[in-house]
Motif scaffolding. Structure first.
Motif, PDB file in Angstrom:
ATOM      1  N   LYS A 157     -91.052  27.918  11.962  1.00 27.69           N
ATOM      2  CA  LYS A 157     -91.886  28.334  13.094  1.00 27.69           C
ATOM      3  C   LYS A 157     -91.102  29.086  14.176  1.00 27.69           C
ATOM      4  CE  LYS A 157     -95.742  25.469  12.184  1.00 27.69           C
ATOM      5  NZ  LYS A 157     -95.292  24.971  10.901  1.00 27.69           N
ATOM      6  N   THR A 158     -90.324  30.042  13.736  1.00 27.65           N
ATOM      7  CA  THR A 158     -89.610  30.893  14.695  1.00 27.65           C
ATOM      8  C   THR A 158     -90.336  32.229  14.775  1.00 27.65           C
ATOM      9  OG1 THR A 158     -88.232  31.849  12.980  1.00 27.65           O
ATOM     10  CG2 THR A 158     -87.404  29.858  14.022  1.00 27.65           C
ATOM     11  N   HIS A 159     -89.809  33.156  15.567  1.00 31.14           N
ATOM     12  CA  HIS A 159     -90.338  34.515  15.638  1.00 31.14           C
ATOM     13  C   HIS A 159     -90.271  35.136  14.241  1.00 31.14           C
ATOM     14  CE1 HIS A 159     -90.464  38.804  16.676  1.00 31.14           C
ATOM     15  NE2 HIS A 159     -90.992  38.431  17.834  1.00 31.14           N
ATOM     16  N   SER A 160     -91.266  35.966  13.900  1.00 35.57           N
ATOM     17  CA  SER A 160     -91.304  36.507  12.532  1.00 35.57           C
ATOM     18  C   SER A 160     -90.020  37.270  12.180  1.00 35.57           C
ATOM     19  CB  SER A 160     -92.511  37.421  12.368  1.00 35.57           C
ATOM     20  OG  SER A 160     -92.408  38.491  13.277  1.00 35.57           O
ATOM     21  N   LYS A 161     -89.341  37.811  13.207  1.00 38.11           N
ATOM     22  CA  LYS A 161     -88.121  38.577  12.907  1.00 38.11           C
ATOM     23  C   LYS A 161     -86.892  37.693  12.750  1.00 38.11           C
ATOM     24  CE  LYS A 161     -89.495  42.949  14.944  1.00 38.11           C
ATOM     25  NZ  LYS A 161     -89.488  43.745  16.161  1.00 38.11           N
ATOM     26  N   THR A 162     -87.020  36.409  13.021  1.00 37.35           N
ATOM     27  CA  THR A 162     -85.832  35.550  12.905  1.00 37.35           C
ATOM     28  C   THR A 162     -86.067  34.347  11.996  1.00 37.35           C
ATOM     29  OG1 THR A 162     -86.427  34.372  14.935  1.00 37.35           O
ATOM     30  CG2 THR A 162     -84.855  36.177  15.153  1.00 37.35           C
ATOM     31  N   THR A 163     -87.116  34.378  11.206  1.00 36.29           N
ATOM     32  CA  THR A 163     -87.331  33.297  10.251  1.00 36.29           C
ATOM     33  C   THR A 163     -86.673  33.703   8.930  1.00 36.29           C
ATOM     34  OG1 THR A 163     -88.921  31.750   9.326  1.00 36.29           O
ATOM     35  CG2 THR A 163     -89.608  34.048   9.379  1.00 36.29           C
ATOM     36  N   THR A 164     -86.037  32.772   8.277  1.00 31.23           N
ATOM     37  CA  THR A 164     -85.255  33.141   7.095  1.00 31.23           C
ATOM     38  C   THR A 164     -85.488  32.230   5.900  1.00 31.23           C
ATOM     39  OG1 THR A 164     -83.461  31.834   8.005  1.00 31.23           O
ATOM     40  CG2 THR A 164     -83.328  34.183   8.342  1.00 31.23           C
ATOM     41  N   GLY A 165     -86.048  31.048   6.122  1.00 32.31           N
ATOM     42  CA  GLY A 165     -86.111  30.068   5.037  1.00 32.31           C
ATOM     43  C   GLY A 165     -87.454  29.977   4.342  1.00 32.31           C
ATOM     44  N   LYS A 166     -88.321  30.999   4.526  1.00 31.78           N
ATOM     45  CA  LYS A 166     -89.633  30.991   3.864  1.00 31.78           C
ATOM     46  C   LYS A 166     -89.579  31.873   2.631  1.00 31.78           C
ATOM     47  CE  LYS A 166     -93.543  30.040   4.582  1.00 31.78           C
ATOM     48  NZ  LYS A 166     -94.183  29.015   3.742  1.00 31.78           N
ATOM     49  N   GLY A 201     -83.723  29.470   9.926  1.00 33.06           N
ATOM     50  CA  GLY A 201     -84.269  30.399  10.913  1.00 33.06           C
ATOM     51  C   GLY A 201     -83.599  30.135  12.241  1.00 33.06           C
ATOM     52  N   SER A 202     -84.074  30.820  13.289  1.00 33.01           N
ATOM     53  CA  SER A 202     -83.367  30.725  14.557  1.00 33.01           C
ATOM     54  C   SER A 202     -84.239  31.294  15.669  1.00 33.01           C
ATOM     55  CB  SER A 202     -82.080  31.542  14.421  1.00 33.01           C
ATOM     56  OG  SER A 202     -81.469  31.792  15.628  1.00 33.01           O
ATOM     57  N   PRO A 203     -84.447  30.649  16.776  1.00 33.71           N
ATOM     58  CA  PRO A 203     -84.026  29.287  17.088  1.00 33.71           C
ATOM     59  C   PRO A 203     -85.088  28.276  16.666  1.00 33.71           C
ATOM     60  CG  PRO A 203     -84.902  30.361  19.062  1.00 33.71           C
ATOM     61  CD  PRO A 203     -85.060  31.327  17.933  1.00 33.71           C
ATOM     62  N   LEU A 205     -86.737  24.626  17.395  1.00 34.33           N
ATOM     63  CA  LEU A 205     -86.828  23.668  18.502  1.00 34.33           C
ATOM     64  C   LEU A 205     -87.422  22.321  18.103  1.00 34.33           C
ATOM     65  CD1 LEU A 205     -87.789  26.183  21.293  1.00 34.33           C
ATOM     66  CD2 LEU A 205     -85.804  24.667  21.336  1.00 34.33           C
ATOM     67  N   THR A 206     -87.506  22.076  16.793  1.00 33.14           N
ATOM     68  CA  THR A 206     -87.934  20.754  16.327  1.00 33.14           C
ATOM     69  C   THR A 206     -86.955  20.318  15.242  1.00 33.14           C
ATOM     70  OG1 THR A 206     -89.302  21.737  14.604  1.00 33.14           O
ATOM     71  CG2 THR A 206     -90.404  21.204  16.676  1.00 33.14           C
ATOM     72  N   THR A 207     -86.962  19.036  14.941  1.00 27.56           N
ATOM     73  CA  THR A 207     -86.002  18.555  13.945  1.00 27.56           C
ATOM     74  C   THR A 207     -86.627  18.479  12.550  1.00 27.56           C
ATOM     75  OG1 THR A 207     -86.558  16.272  14.458  1.00 27.56           O
ATOM     76  CG2 THR A 207     -84.677  17.225  15.626  1.00 27.56           C
ATOM     77  N   ASP A 208     -87.954  18.538  12.474  1.00 29.19           N
ATOM     78  CA  ASP A 208     -88.624  18.388  11.167  1.00 29.19           C
ATOM     79  C   ASP A 208     -88.081  19.326  10.082  1.00 29.19           C
ATOM     80  OD1 ASP A 208     -90.083  16.668  12.608  1.00 29.19           O
ATOM     81  OD2 ASP A 208     -91.995  17.740  12.454  1.00 29.19           O
ATOM     82  N   PRO A 209     -87.893  20.626  10.402  1.00 28.38           N
ATOM     83  CA  PRO A 209     -87.397  21.509   9.338  1.00 28.38           C
ATOM     84  C   PRO A 209     -86.034  21.051   8.804  1.00 28.38           C
ATOM     85  CG  PRO A 209     -88.218  22.797  11.177  1.00 28.38           C
ATOM     86  CD  PRO A 209     -88.203  21.377  11.635  1.00 28.38           C
ATOM     87  N   TYR A 210     -85.189  20.505   9.680  1.00 25.70           N
ATOM     88  CA  TYR A 210     -83.869  20.039   9.221  1.00 25.70           C
ATOM     89  C   TYR A 210     -84.001  18.777   8.380  1.00 25.70           C
ATOM     90  CZ  TYR A 210     -81.737  23.494  12.218  1.00 25.70           C
ATOM     91  OH  TYR A 210     -81.368  24.682  12.781  1.00 25.70           O
ATOM     92  N   ALA A 211     -84.953  17.920   8.763  1.00 33.41           N
ATOM     93  CA  ALA A 211     -85.167  16.704   7.970  1.00 33.41           C
ATOM     94  C   ALA A 211     -85.613  17.097   6.558  1.00 33.41           C
ATOM     95  CB  ALA A 211     -86.213  15.820   8.651  1.00 33.41           C
ATOM     96  N   ALA A 212     -86.543  18.071   6.500  1.00 38.19           N
ATOM     97  CA  ALA A 212     -87.047  18.516   5.197  1.00 38.19           C
ATOM     98  C   ALA A 212     -85.928  19.183   4.396  1.00 38.19           C
ATOM     99  CB  ALA A 212     -88.207  19.495   5.404  1.00 38.19           C
ATOM    100  N   ALA A 213     -85.115  19.980   5.077  1.00 41.21           N
ATOM    101  CA  ALA A 213     -84.012  20.667   4.385  1.00 41.21           C
ATOM    102  C   ALA A 213     -83.004  19.641   3.868  1.00 41.21           C
ATOM    103  CB  ALA A 213     -83.336  21.652   5.326  1.00 41.21           C
ATOM    104  N   GLY A 214     -82.752  18.609   4.653  1.00 41.60           N
ATOM    105  CA  GLY A 214     -81.813  17.555   4.242  1.00 41.60           C
ATOM    106  C   GLY A 214     -82.300  16.876   2.973  1.00 41.60           C
ATOM    107  N   GLY A 238     -77.284  27.501  10.701  1.00 41.00           N
ATOM    108  CA  GLY A 238     -77.355  27.342  12.157  1.00 41.00           C
ATOM    109  C   GLY A 238     -78.799  27.150  12.582  1.00 41.00           C
ATOM    110  N   GLY A 239     -79.139  27.699  13.733  1.00 40.30           N
ATOM    111  CA  GLY A 239     -80.532  27.693  14.165  1.00 40.30           C
ATOM    112  C   GLY A 239     -80.901  26.704  15.249  1.00 40.30           C
ATOM    113  N   PHE A 240     -79.977  25.827  15.667  1.00 41.54           N
ATOM    114  CA  PHE A 240     -80.328  24.858  16.716  1.00 41.54           C
ATOM    115  C   PHE A 240     -80.807  25.614  17.967  1.00 41.54           C
ATOM    116  CE2 PHE A 240     -76.777  21.718  15.149  1.00 41.54           C
ATOM    117  CZ  PHE A 240     -77.471  21.556  13.952  1.00 41.54           C
ATOM    118  N   GLY A 241     -81.969  25.220  18.470  1.00 47.18           N
ATOM    119  CA  GLY A 241     -82.565  25.923  19.611  1.00 47.18           C
ATOM    120  C   GLY A 241     -81.894  25.568  20.928  1.00 47.18           C
ATOM    121  N   ILE A 242     -82.201  26.362  21.962  1.00 46.16           N
ATOM    122  CA  ILE A 242     -81.659  26.094  23.296  1.00 46.16           C
ATOM    123  C   ILE A 242     -82.784  26.263  24.325  1.00 46.16           C
ATOM    124  CG2 ILE A 242     -79.326  26.862  22.704  1.00 46.16           C
ATOM    125  CD1 ILE A 242     -79.984  29.442  24.392  1.00 46.16           C
TER     126      ILE A 242
END
Ligand code: LLP
Length: 423
Positions: A157-166, A201-203, A205-214, A238-242
């Motif tokens: 759920k990042t900007h369409s230009k910065t999503t990479t894992g779909k 993807g980047s950035p 701002l939730t942890t769910d995608p990392y949990a699923a990736a793990g 990478g991808g941790f939001g700020i």
């Protein structure tokens, strides 16, 4: 201590007045806090300490040598995506044996350079790349250490230009092809499969995608081990939001909470490639107001910082807080809504494009010629994506450490602009 704070109506970076820096070094001006960068790295190191990760700072976020040196001194390594980035890592005096090399289009020359530099591993993105690494490594009598980049088909759920894992992005390989390619590595003496790589993807701002990736990483590692692979690396990118707006960013511990259990379950080493999280909020871009004008019912503040310096608003509609360096109204926590004593303003640059703006319809205190404006959160994908568009020299970069100031990149001159041309 906060890295950027207003003291008696003047913006400070650590113990240095930003307006004084602007007087001395001119504008536009990038001002970085060293303490901030070190604090972010420490935060990641502490949060993931249990699995002793290799933190490979993503050079693409900010590749200025003075910044890379701070990160090197903090004991971190680097994620590079080109021969040029690898060269920068070396020029910063860093070790290359923990470097990871990502990117969909590595050339033979870049592969050779990386092998000569004895990097930790390549994040491989296609079958042809695997063939190329095998060929180059073979010609050098070396073994190419690789991790395969999996496209996990997770929507971060990042900007369409910065999503990479779909599925359908240009990055990585689909899970269906994965085991087949891994088997190919097993048969090839010029290659050694070390593990798997994912970047979502980047950035984020939730942890769910990392949990699923793990979870997906554990499955894939176990399947590969069943197929006879001796693998022990999971690289989660990478991808941790700020926080660009306020406090929307998560601490590193939130990401660690969902990632560490999977890494332990898979009995793997963890590599991470954080960029934005390390440097994003380490920097303000300081600009000076050239003119103000009212046209078409709008108030425009025209400043000397522009989209050639910071392209993120133009390219991704990114939000950056903008506020005067010496404000008549204190900066509120929320700068998005209506603010008493302020007027709706467009902050724009001098470049001949409508997309050359830093803030649109933002409530700001009254500004006049020569006032200074700070654009916050400019440390990641700021200078690294800057250009000479409209033949504008790139600006000075300063690294502040307590009360000391170091020039880490001098302002370009007009001579610099034409230095490489053979007219
Ligand atoms: N690893 C890989 C494989 C990546 O593609 C990226 C970013 C990173 C690590 C670092 O991601 P970070 O931790 O910085 O989020 N120019 C855009 C961001 C592009 C990100 C590209 N890949 C922006 O200004 O938002």
């Amino acid at each position: 201590m906060q890295s950027f704070s207003y003291r008696n109506g003047d913006l400070y970076c650590e113990d240095v007045s930003v307006s004084k820096l602007a007087e001395q070094y001119g504008t536009p001006l990038w001002v970085y806090s060293k303490a901030f960068i070190l604090g972010q790295l420490k935060q990641i190191q502490t949060a993931f300490a249990e699995v002793d990760p290799v933190i490979c700072y993503s050079v693409k976020a900010n590749s200025t040598l003075g910044i890379l040196q701070v990160i090197r001194d903090a004991g971190c390594s680097f994620d590079v995506v080109s021969g040029g980035e690898l060269y920068r890592v070396k020029a910063a005096g860093a070790e290359t044996t923990k470097v990871v090399f990502a990117g969909v289009g590595k050339t033979d020359e870049e592969i050779r350079f990386a092998l000569e530099s004895d990097i930790l591993m390549f994040d491989v993105e296609s079958e042809q790349e695997l063939d190329a690494i095998a060929a180059v490594a073979g010609s050098m009598g070396l073994v190419g250490r690789v991790v395969l980049r999996l496209n996990p088909d997770i929507d971060a759920k990042t900007h369409s230009k910065t999503t990479t894992g779909k599925k359908g992005n240009k990055f990585g390989m689909d899970i269906e092809r994965f085991r087949e390619l891994a088997a190919k590595v097993l048969r090839d003496k010029r290659l050694a499969l070390k593990g798997i790589h994912m970047h979502l993807g980047s950035p984020i701002l939730t942890t769910d995608p990392y949990a699923a990736a793990g979870r997906k990483a554990v499955e894939v590692v176990e399947a590969l081990r069943r197929d006879g692979h001796d693998i022990n690396w999971i690289n989660l990118g990478g991808g941790f939001g700020i926080s660009y707006r306020g406090n929307e960013g998560l601490p590193a511990s939130a990401y660690a909470e969902v990632i560490v259990p999977s890494v332990k379950e898979a009995k793997c080493r963890l590599a991470l490639e954080p960029g934005r999280f390390v440097v994003g909020n380490s920097c303000v871009l300081v600009s000076r107001v050239v003119y103000t004008k009212r046209e078409g019912g709008k108030l425009f503040v025209i400043q000397d910082g522009a989209m050639n310096d910071l392209i993120r608003p133009a390219m991704y509609d990114s939000f950056h807080r903008v506020w005067p360096v010496k404000p008549a109204v204190a900066m509120p926590d929320d700068v998005e809504g209506e603010i008493p004593g302020c007027e709706k303003t467009d902050v724009v640059g001098p470049i001949c494009e409508s997309s050359d703006y830093f803030a649109k319809d933002r409530y700001l205190p009254a500004m006049k010629r020569d006032d200074l404006l700070a654009t916050f959160s400019a440390g990641a994908y700021g200078t690294a994506m800057s250009s000479n568009y409209n033949s504008r020299p790139r600006a000075t970069e300063l690294l502040v450490d307590g009360s000391t100031v170091k020039v880490i990149r001098r302002r370009e001159t007009y001579e610099d602009l034409v230095a490489h041309e053979l007219g």
